[in-house]
Motif scaffolding. Sequence first.
Motif, PDB file in Angstrom:
ATOM      1  N   ASP A   1      -1.286   1.523  -0.642  1.00  0.00           N
ATOM      2  CA  ASP A   1      -2.157   1.852  -1.770  1.00  0.00           C
ATOM      3  C   ASP A   1      -1.857   3.258  -2.299  1.00  0.00           C
ATOM      4  OD1 ASP A   1      -3.346  -0.605  -1.550  1.00  0.00           O
ATOM      5  OD2 ASP A   1      -5.209   0.128  -0.641  1.00  0.00           O
ATOM      6  N   THR A   2      -1.652   4.192  -1.389  1.00  0.00           N
ATOM      7  CA  THR A   2      -1.382   5.572  -1.791  1.00  0.00           C
ATOM      8  C   THR A   2      -0.094   5.672  -2.600  1.00  0.00           C
ATOM      9  OG1 THR A   2      -2.567   6.477   0.114  1.00  0.00           O
ATOM     10  CG2 THR A   2      -0.966   7.914  -0.948  1.00  0.00           C
TER      11      THR A   2
ATOM     12  N   THR B   1       0.981   0.928   6.704  1.00  0.00           N
ATOM     13  CA  THR B   1      -0.375   0.391   6.629  1.00  0.00           C
ATOM     14  C   THR B   1      -0.731   0.048   5.189  1.00  0.00           C
ATOM     15  OG1 THR B   1      -1.442   2.533   6.274  1.00  0.00           O
ATOM     16  CG2 THR B   1      -1.006   1.872   8.565  1.00  0.00           C
ATOM     17  N   GLU B   2      -1.823  -0.692   5.032  1.00  0.00           N
ATOM     18  CA  GLU B   2      -2.316  -1.006   3.695  1.00  0.00           C
ATOM     19  C   GLU B   2      -2.734   0.266   2.959  1.00  0.00           C
ATOM     20  OE1 GLU B   2      -2.958  -4.668   2.144  1.00  0.00           O
ATOM     21  OE2 GLU B   2      -1.087  -3.927   2.992  1.00  0.00           O
ATOM     22  N   ALA B   3      -3.283   1.220   3.680  1.00  0.00           N
ATOM     23  CA  ALA B   3      -3.677   2.490   3.062  1.00  0.00           C
ATOM     24  C   ALA B   3      -2.452   3.235   2.539  1.00  0.00           C
ATOM     25  CB  ALA B   3      -4.446   3.348   4.061  1.00  0.00           C
ATOM     26  N   ASP B   4      -1.366   3.226   3.326  1.00  0.00           N
ATOM     27  CA  ASP B   4      -0.126   3.871   2.878  1.00  0.00           C
ATOM     28  C   ASP B   4       0.407   3.196   1.615  1.00  0.00           C
ATOM     29  OD1 ASP B   4      -0.222   5.574   5.049  1.00  0.00           O
ATOM     30  OD2 ASP B   4       1.145   4.371   6.268  1.00  0.00           O
TER      31      ASP B   4
END
Length: 306
Positions: A111-112, A106-109
């Motif tokens: 970014d992290t 995901t985009e969140a992954d």
Amino acid sequence: MLDIREGSSLYYSLLWTAPAVRQRFIERLHLVQTLGTTLEEVQEPQVAERKIHWWHEELQRMVEGTARHPATQAVQQAMSGRQAAFDACLAVLTAASTIRFTPPATEADADTLLEQGFSARLALLAHALSDDSVELDPQNQSTLLARALGKHEQLSRLPILLHRGQPVFSQELYQRFDLQPGDLAKRIRTQKGTLPHKATPPEDSENTSPAPLSALDGIAVVVDKPQRQSLLNTAMADAHRDISLALKDNDCRQHYRHGALLPLWRLSILRERQLALWTKHPPDLLRERSTLTPLRKLFWAWRHRR
């Protein structure tokens, strides 16, 4: 060792830096880049595991003052006896390994992962500039700025990363545009031994001649998919939005805009200006790249010289 090319963003970022500090920063940046790219061409997890193990031991030798690799030998005097330095270097290596072999879903992954890896990079570079042990803790760095600088680096090295088998972007982003990493990789094409037509070499490379990229030679021209450029445009706009938010953040400004860390602030300003140019006039980053003129870089660096 890195040779910062005159006219590059790094050159102007370090323009008003004391020679000894400038050299320490360059040596630290060389180590950061070595750790961050050491697994890029590795295809087998078993080989990667051996390389990670060797680097784990080498980083321990570095803090003990017995380093073997040129990149660690150059910095071991400043790193000797500092467990925090070992931890930050290991964080860079770990993030690089995760990105290489566990692409973000995901985009969140995504970014992290960038925040983890580039916060550690910022910590090492900030310590090189300030010689303040507090800076070696990645938690003391701006995650907003780390994420934005990570996205800029991915975009600036996009053809190389794709050709080496890295998807770069998250599965979620590819699905949004009905694409696969291979759809981007197929568009990479170079003239014999050089970068693509109208492309420029990486601006912080070690020389000013066209960069040889023979590994990319011979990739066939394929029928383009219109959504490919849409994905690239989205990625460029997203990176510009992130770095703009970081540069407006009060904590980030207070941390980097003053004193010893000003070179990192100037570099961030120049990265933002570069991303603004790409957002306004989007290039096909797989085949070309527009850059700020040296005069524009000097102008923005001078505005933030103190």
